[in-house]
Scaffold this motif. Sequence first.
Motif, PDB file in Angstrom:
ATOM      1  N   PHE A   7      -0.448  14.548 -13.115  1.00 40.63           N
ATOM      2  CA  PHE A   7       0.600  13.664 -13.619  1.00 40.63           C
ATOM      3  C   PHE A   7       1.458  13.144 -12.482  1.00 40.63           C
ATOM      4  N   PHE A   8       1.864  14.046 -11.593  1.00 43.85           N
ATOM      5  CA  PHE A   8       2.722  13.636 -10.488  1.00 43.85           C
ATOM      6  C   PHE A   8       1.969  12.782  -9.472  1.00 43.85           C
ATOM      7  N   LYS A   9       0.693  13.073  -9.288  1.00 43.83           N
ATOM      8  CA  LYS A   9      -0.119  12.261  -8.376  1.00 43.83           C
ATOM      9  C   LYS A   9      -0.260  10.842  -8.930  1.00 43.83           C
ATOM     10  N   LEU A  10      -0.528  10.739 -10.226  1.00 42.09           N
ATOM     11  CA  LEU A  10      -0.663   9.432 -10.856  1.00 42.09           C
ATOM     12  C   LEU A  10       0.649   8.657 -10.807  1.00 42.09           C
ATOM     13  N   ALA A  11       1.763   9.332 -11.086  1.00 45.40           N
ATOM     14  CA  ALA A  11       3.075   8.671 -11.032  1.00 45.40           C
ATOM     15  C   ALA A  11       3.377   8.205  -9.613  1.00 45.40           C
ATOM     16  N   SER A  12       3.042   9.016  -8.632  1.00 42.35           N
ATOM     17  CA  SER A  12       3.265   8.651  -7.236  1.00 42.35           C
ATOM     18  C   SER A  12       2.410   7.445  -6.847  1.00 42.35           C
ATOM     19  N   GLN A  13       1.155   7.426  -7.291  1.00 39.36           N
ATOM     20  CA  GLN A  13       0.280   6.285  -7.025  1.00 39.36           C
ATOM     21  C   GLN A  13       0.822   5.031  -7.675  1.00 39.36           C
ATOM     22  N   ARG A  14       1.340   5.162  -8.895  1.00 41.99           N
ATOM     23  CA  ARG A  14       1.904   4.009  -9.601  1.00 41.99           C
ATOM     24  C   ARG A  14       3.101   3.439  -8.844  1.00 41.99           C
ATOM     25  N   LEU A  15       3.972   4.325  -8.355  1.00 43.95           N
ATOM     26  CA  LEU A  15       5.137   3.877  -7.591  1.00 43.95           C
ATOM     27  C   LEU A  15       4.708   3.182  -6.300  1.00 43.95           C
ATOM     28  N   SER A  16       3.703   3.704  -5.635  1.00 43.66           N
ATOM     29  CA  SER A  16       3.199   3.071  -4.415  1.00 43.66           C
ATOM     30  C   SER A  16       2.600   1.697  -4.720  1.00 43.66           C
ATOM     31  N   TRP A  17       1.857   1.608  -5.815  1.00 43.35           N
ATOM     32  CA  TRP A  17       1.256   0.333  -6.214  1.00 43.35           C
ATOM     33  C   TRP A  17       2.336  -0.693  -6.538  1.00 43.35           C
ATOM     34  N   LEU A  18       3.360  -0.269  -7.274  1.00 40.15           N
ATOM     35  CA  LEU A  18       4.451  -1.185  -7.615  1.00 40.15           C
ATOM     36  C   LEU A  18       5.175  -1.661  -6.363  1.00 40.15           C
ATOM     37  N   SER A  19       5.366  -0.773  -5.412  1.00 36.87           N
ATOM     38  CA  SER A  19       6.008  -1.145  -4.155  1.00 36.87           C
ATOM     39  C   SER A  19       5.181  -2.182  -3.406  1.00 36.87           C
ATOM     40  N   ALA A  20       3.881  -1.966  -3.336  1.00 36.38           N
ATOM     41  CA  ALA A  20       2.993  -2.922  -2.662  1.00 36.38           C
ATOM     42  C   ALA A  20       2.996  -4.271  -3.387  1.00 36.38           C
ATOM     43  N   ARG A  21       3.003  -4.243  -4.698  1.00 32.04           N
ATOM     44  CA  ARG A  21       3.007  -5.482  -5.474  1.00 32.04           C
ATOM     45  C   ARG A  21       4.308  -6.251  -5.280  1.00 32.04           C
ATOM     46  N   GLN A  22       5.437  -5.525  -5.231  1.00 32.87           N
ATOM     47  CA  GLN A  22       6.724  -6.188  -5.014  1.00 32.87           C
ATOM     48  C   GLN A  22       6.759  -6.855  -3.641  1.00 32.87           C
ATOM     49  N   LYS A  23       6.156  -6.204  -2.647  1.00 33.02           N
ATOM     50  CA  LYS A  23       6.108  -6.786  -1.303  1.00 33.02           C
ATOM     51  C   LYS A  23       5.320  -8.098  -1.308  1.00 33.02           C
ATOM     52  N   VAL A  24       4.210  -8.131  -2.017  1.00 34.47           N
ATOM     53  CA  VAL A  24       3.385  -9.337  -2.087  1.00 34.47           C
ATOM     54  C   VAL A  24       4.133 -10.455  -2.823  1.00 34.47           C
ATOM     55  N   VAL A  25       4.818 -10.124  -3.910  1.00 36.60           N
ATOM     56  CA  VAL A  25       5.593 -11.121  -4.650  1.00 36.60           C
ATOM     57  C   VAL A  25       6.706 -11.682  -3.758  1.00 36.60           C
ATOM     58  N   SER A  26       7.345 -10.816  -2.983  1.00 38.73           N
ATOM     59  CA  SER A  26       8.388 -11.269  -2.053  1.00 38.73           C
ATOM     60  C   SER A  26       7.826 -12.222  -1.011  1.00 38.73           C
ATOM     61  N   GLU A  27       6.632 -11.922  -0.509  1.00 31.75           N
ATOM     62  CA  GLU A  27       5.989 -12.807   0.463  1.00 31.75           C
ATOM     63  C   GLU A  27       5.649 -14.152  -0.181  1.00 31.75           C
ATOM     64  N   ASN A  28       5.229 -14.123  -1.441  1.00 30.41           N
ATOM     65  CA  ASN A  28       4.947 -15.381  -2.148  1.00 30.41           C
ATOM     66  C   ASN A  28       6.210 -16.234  -2.220  1.00 30.41           C
ATOM     67  N   ILE A  29       7.311 -15.608  -2.608  1.00 26.56           N
ATOM     68  CA  ILE A  29       8.580 -16.332  -2.733  1.00 26.56           C
ATOM     69  C   ILE A  29       9.008 -16.891  -1.378  1.00 26.56           C
ATOM     70  N   ALA A  30       8.831 -16.106  -0.326  1.00 26.39           N
ATOM     71  CA  ALA A  30       9.209 -16.557   1.013  1.00 26.39           C
ATOM     72  C   ALA A  30       8.381 -17.760   1.465  1.00 26.39           C
ATOM     73  N   ASN A  31       7.183 -17.891   0.936  1.00 27.62           N
ATOM     74  CA  ASN A  31       6.297 -18.994   1.324  1.00 27.62           C
ATOM     75  C   ASN A  31       6.209 -20.088   0.267  1.00 27.62           C
ATOM     76  N   ALA A  32       7.190 -20.167  -0.604  1.00 30.72           N
ATOM     77  CA  ALA A  32       7.172 -21.146  -1.696  1.00 30.72           C
ATOM     78  C   ALA A  32       7.145 -22.584  -1.193  1.00 30.72           C
ATOM     79  N   ASP A  33       7.656 -22.840   0.010  1.00 29.49           N
ATOM     80  CA  ASP A  33       7.675 -24.198   0.557  1.00 29.49           C
ATOM     81  C   ASP A  33       6.647 -24.413   1.662  1.00 29.49           C
ATOM     82  N   THR A  34       5.761 -23.467   1.859  1.00 28.05           N
ATOM     83  CA  THR A  34       4.741 -23.580   2.899  1.00 28.05           C
ATOM     84  C   THR A  34       3.556 -24.382   2.365  1.00 28.05           C
TER      85      THR A  34
END
Length: 129
Positions: A7-34
């Motif tokens: 359970f804790f391993k899965l929750a930890s993986q989920r948090l890591s995945w969400l963090s990685a996804r948020q980083k990608v979304v932030s990069e998308n927003i930063a490149n909205a005018d590229t």
Amino acid sequence: MLDGLSFFKLASQRLSWLSARQKVVSENIANADTPAYKARDVTPFDAMVKGTRTGLATTASGHIGGGAMGGTLSVRPDETGWETSLDGNTVVLEQQTVKASEISEQYKLATQLYRKGHELLALSATGLR
């Protein structure tokens, strides 16, 4: 210590995945005018959990670097884009804002579940509330 419990391993993986996804979304927003920038997203969480490779797959030096997460997590073009601008950019700020909000809510839920699991484990070990 808690990572050994599935359970804790899965929750930890989920948090890591969400963090990685948020980083990608932030990069998308930063490149909205590229010009010609293509919006990206990460592989779905279930694909990462079911995957056999360890760590993050990167396709360029500027992409997310990785630690071991137990499955395949890669950054890929976002096929769910709402539209493409005249300069070829596929980032729609409204869509990225919706994704960021979803990620935030999912992160809150995952941390609450992790905390509740820890509380249940402590209760079973000590009998104290």
